[in-house]
Design an enzyme around this catalytic site. Structure first.
Site, PDB file in Angstrom:
ATOM      1  N   LYS A 120      -2.211  15.131 -19.738  1.00  0.00           N
ATOM      2  CA  LYS A 120      -0.786  16.084 -19.385  1.00  0.00           C
ATOM      3  C   LYS A 120       0.323  15.676 -20.471  1.00  0.00           C
ATOM      4  O   LYS A 120       0.828  14.698 -21.281  1.00  0.00           O
ATOM      5  CB  LYS A 120      -0.456  15.521 -18.467  1.00  0.00           C
ATOM      6  N   HIS A 138       5.241  13.077 -19.180  1.00  0.00           N
ATOM      7  CA  HIS A 138       6.565  13.994 -17.572  1.00  0.00           C
ATOM      8  C   HIS A 138       7.330  12.276 -17.753  1.00  0.00           C
ATOM      9  O   HIS A 138       8.244  11.959 -17.774  1.00  0.00           O
ATOM     10  CB  HIS A 138       5.886  13.789 -16.601  1.00  0.00           C
ATOM     11  N   HIS A 153       7.852   9.252 -16.802  1.00  0.00           N
ATOM     12  CA  HIS A 153       7.450   7.924 -17.347  1.00  0.00           C
ATOM     13  C   HIS A 153       9.137   7.455 -18.046  1.00  0.00           C
ATOM     14  O   HIS A 153       8.210   6.082 -18.522  1.00  0.00           O
ATOM     15  CB  HIS A 153       6.437   8.416 -18.133  1.00  0.00           C
TER      16      HIS A 153
END
Length: 579
Positions: free
Chosen positions: A139, A142, A145
C-alpha cells in the site's frame, strides 16, 4: 549553566537543613520568563520538600516558606532570596548568569548544552527499542502513518541525545489475510507490466477491486483464505509474489523516509515471526493459558476472575495466526536478540486495547520485562486535504507543503537568493508539518490547517526556521568578530537576561519530554525562545556597536542559535541556513 546554579542553591539548602544536596535537586526549577517582566531565576517548592519528608508535612506551609527563606544566606552566587506563595525565589548574580550560560558555546561540545545536567542523570540509561511508522506492505504510504513516523522519530532522537543506545525499528505489516486478498486479487486483476510502471498505485487499485469483489463473491473470499494458507505453508509461487510486493514497497517507502529525514536501523515485519508465532501458541498451550472458544478459536483468558469474560483471540479456527500472535513472538524475539531495557510502540490510540492485551499475555507467560514495554498513543488528524481534495497518500502532502512554501517564499520580499530553493522549501514545509503536529497534547486529535501551518509569523515551524536562518546570517556577516572570549558585563540589559533565564529551563524541558514522551514541551520552549530572540535582535544591534559590545552580543546570538538548532534536530527538523 542551570546545573551550576542549581547545585550551588542545593548546597546552601543542604547546609541549612542538614540533608544531602541531591535531595533538593527535584524541588528546584528555573522560573518561566515573561517578556518585560522581572523574575527570579530559580524557585524551590516547599510542597515538594514536605512530600519528600525533608520538612514536616503538617503546619502552615506559608510560615514554613518564610521561616526557611530567612535562614538562607545570600552570597557571591545567589544575590537575592525571597519568599513567595509556597515557594522560595532565588536570584543569581547577573554577571555570573551571563558568564556561566554562555561560556559553553563556541566550544566543540555546543550540542551538549544542558545535557550534562544532574537532573537528566536521574533518568535511566540503557538500550531503547522504538517501533514506529510500521505501514502496510503493498500500500502507498498513507498520510495516517505520518504521526507514528514523526512522533517515533522524535522519541528515538530524544533517547539518543540522552545517551541511550537506540534501536529504530520499522515493523512492517507484511503478513496476514490482506495478503491472501491481494495474492488472490492479483491473479485476477493484476498485470506485471503495470506493476513495473507504477508499482504501489497498481497494487492499491488491485486491493480496492478485490475487496469489492470479495464483498459480493464468497468464492473470492475463499480464494483469499487459500492463498494465505499457501503463504503460511511456504508455497514457492505464493511466496515469490509476496516477496516481489514487499521489495517494491520498501524501496518506495525509503524514498519517502529520506524526504522526511527519517531512518531505521532495522526493517522487520510480521512475516519474520510466522514460525515463532506457532511456537508461542504451543507455549501458551503447555502453560495451560490457551483455551478453545465455542467458535473453535484459540483464546487466552484475560479476566481477573478467570470466567472467560475477557479474552484475547490468538488463533483462528483454521489454525492460522493473528496479528497479536505475531506481536507476542516479535516481542520475545526482540528481547532475546537486542536485550533491550525498554521497548516503545508508537501507534494511534485505537490500538490501546491491543497493547494492553499483548503486555498482559507476556506477563502471564512469565516475561517480567513486559513491564518495561510501553505503548505511546496519539490522536487522529482531521481535514488533511490538498488542492485536489481529500488526501490519502503522504507524498501528496509533502509535495503540496513544498509547493505552497515555495510560493510563499517567492512572494516574500525578504527571501534570499539561494542555490536550491526547492530543497529549502521542502525542509521548511516539513518543519511546518512537524510543528503543527507537535504543538498540542500527543493524544489529542487535531484539525490540519494549511494556511495557519505555513505562516511566517506566529507559532509555526516556518517561524522556527526563519529565526534560525536569521541568526545564521547575522553570525556569518560578522565572522571574525565573535569568539569565546567576551565581557559578561556588556550583556546585563533585561532583554539579554530574559533570553538567558529562558535557556536555564532547557534541561528541565528535556527532562519533562523524557518522562512523558510529549514533543509539545520542546516545541513550545523553542517557539518562546524565537519570540525572545526577535526582541533581542531589535534591541541589541550588533552592527554599529563597539567591537567589545558586538562580541558579547554575538556570543548571545550564537548560543541561542545553537540551542535552537539542537532542539529542532531532536524534533526531527533539519535547520536551514537561508530563507
Amino acid at each position: 549553566m542551570a546545573c551550576f546554579f542549581r547545585r550551588r542553591i542545593a548546597a546552601k539548602l543542604a547546609c541549612t537543613l542538614q540533608q544531602s544536596e541531591d535531595a533538593f535537586i527535584p524541588a528546584l526549577s528555573a522560573v518561566p520568563v515573561f517578556k518585560k517582566q522581572l523574575t527570579a531565576d530559580f524557585k524551590l517548592s516547599i510542597g515538594t520538600l514536605r512530600m519528600s519528608g525533608i520538612i514536616p508535612s503538617c503546619g502552615d506551609i506559608q510560615l514554613q516558606t518564610e521561616s526557611l527563606a530567612t535562614r538562607l544566606k545570600r552570597d557571591s552566587v545567589v544575590e537575592d532570596i525571597s519568599a513567595g506563595r509556597g515557594v522560595i525565589n532565588f536570584k543569581v548574580n547577573r554577571k555570573l548568569l551571563v558568564q556561566k550560560v554562555l561560556e559553553s558555546f563556541g566550544k566543540e561540545e555546543d550540542d551538549q548544552f544542558g545535557l550534562n545536567s544532574e537532573l537528566l542523570h536521574t533518568l535511566k540509561r540503557g538500550t531503547t527499542l522504538v517501533e514506529y511508522s510500521s505501514p502496510n506492505i503493498a500500500k502507498k504510504f498513507h498520510a495516517g502513518h505520518l504521526r507514528s513516523t514523526i512522533i517515533g522519530n522524535f522519541i528515538a532522537n530524544l533517547k539518543q541525545c540522552l545517551g541511550n543506545n537506540v534501536i529504530r525499528m520499522n515493523y512492517l505489516g507484511d503478513w496476514g489475510m490482506q495478503f491472501g486478498l491481494l495474492g488472490a486479487g492479483f491473479g485476477k486483476f493484476g498485470c506485471q507490466e503495470k506493476l513495473k510502471q507504477n508499482p504501489l498505485q497498481h497494487l492499491f487499485e488491485v486491493y480496492v477491486q478485490v475487496n469489492k469483489d470479495a464483498e459480493q463473491n464468497e468464492e473470492m473470499m475463499q480464494a483469499a483464505r487459500d492463498f494465505f494458507r499457501q503463504l503460511e505453508q511456504h508455497d514457492s509461487e505464493a511466496l515469490s509474489l509476496w516477496q516481489q510486493f514487499r521489495e517494491i514497497t520498501v524501496d518506495e517507502y525509503q524514498r519517502v523516509y529520506k524526504r522526511l529525514g527519517v531512518h531505521f536501523d532495522i526493517y522487520s515485519g510480521e512475516s519474520f515471526h510466522q514460525h515463532q508465532a506457532q511456537e508461542v501458541v504451543q507455549k501458551l498451550q503447555s502453560q495451560g493459558l490457551l483455551k478453545t472458544s465455542e467458535k473453535g478459536t484459540g483464546v487466552v483468558d484475560l479476566s481477573t476472575t478467570k470466567d472467560m469474560s475477557s479474552v484475547s483471540t490468538v488463533l483462528r479456527s483454521d489454525g492460522t495466526t493473528l496479528y497479536i500472535t505475531r506481536d507476542l513472538a516479535a516481542a520475545i524475539d526482540r528481547k532475546e536478540k537486542y536485550h533491550f531495557d525498554e521497548m516503545i510502540y508508537v501507534t494511534d490510540k485505537s490500538q490501546a486495547n491491543h497493547f494492553h492485551q499483548l503486555f498482559h499475555i507476556l506477563l502471564a507467560m512469565g516475561h517480567s520485562w513486559a513491564d518495561r514495554c510501553e505503548h505511546v498513543p496519539f490522536g487522529l488528524v482531521r481535514g488533511m486535504k490538498t488542492r485536489r481534495g481529500e488526501v490519502v497518500f503522504l507524498e501528496d502532502v509533502l509535495d503540496e507543503a513544498r509547493a505552497r512554501m515555495l510560493h510563499n517564499m517567492n512572494q516574500s520580499k525578504t527571501t534570499k537568493e539561494m542555490d536550491n530553493p526547492e530543497d529549502t522549501a521542502e525542509k521548511v514545509g516539513i518543519s511546518a508539518l512537524i510543528v503543527q503536529d507537535f504543538k498540542g497534547p500527543r493524544e489529542s486529535d487535531y484539525t490540519f490547517d494549511w494556511d495557519r501551518m505555513l505562516q511566517a509569523q506566529g507559532d509555526t515551524g516556518v517561524f522556527l526556521q526563519y529565526t534560525h536562518a536569521r541568526l545564521h546570517s547575522l553570525i556569518q556577516r560578522h565572522e571574525g568578530v565573535g569568539g569565546v572570549l567576551f565581557d559578561p558585563s556588556l550583556l546585563l540589559e533585561q532583554t539579554s537576561i530574559t533570553v538567558l533565564q529562558h535557556l536555564l529551563r532547557y534541561d528541565e524541558v528535556i527532562y519533562q519530554s523524557a518522562k512523558d514522551l510529549q514533543p509539545k514541551h520542546l516545541v513550545n520552549f523553542l517557539l518562546k525562545l524565537c519570540h525572545l530572540i526577535a526582541s533581542a535582535h531589535r534591541e541589541l544591534p550588533v552592527k554599529g556597536s563597539s567591537r567589545d559590545v558586538a562580541q558579547a552580543r554575538l556570543q548571545l546570538f550564537s548560543g541561542t542559535r545553537s540551542v535552537l538548532a539542537n532542539g529542532m534536530k531532536i524534533l526531527g527538523i533539519t535547520p536551514v541556513d537561508q530563507m
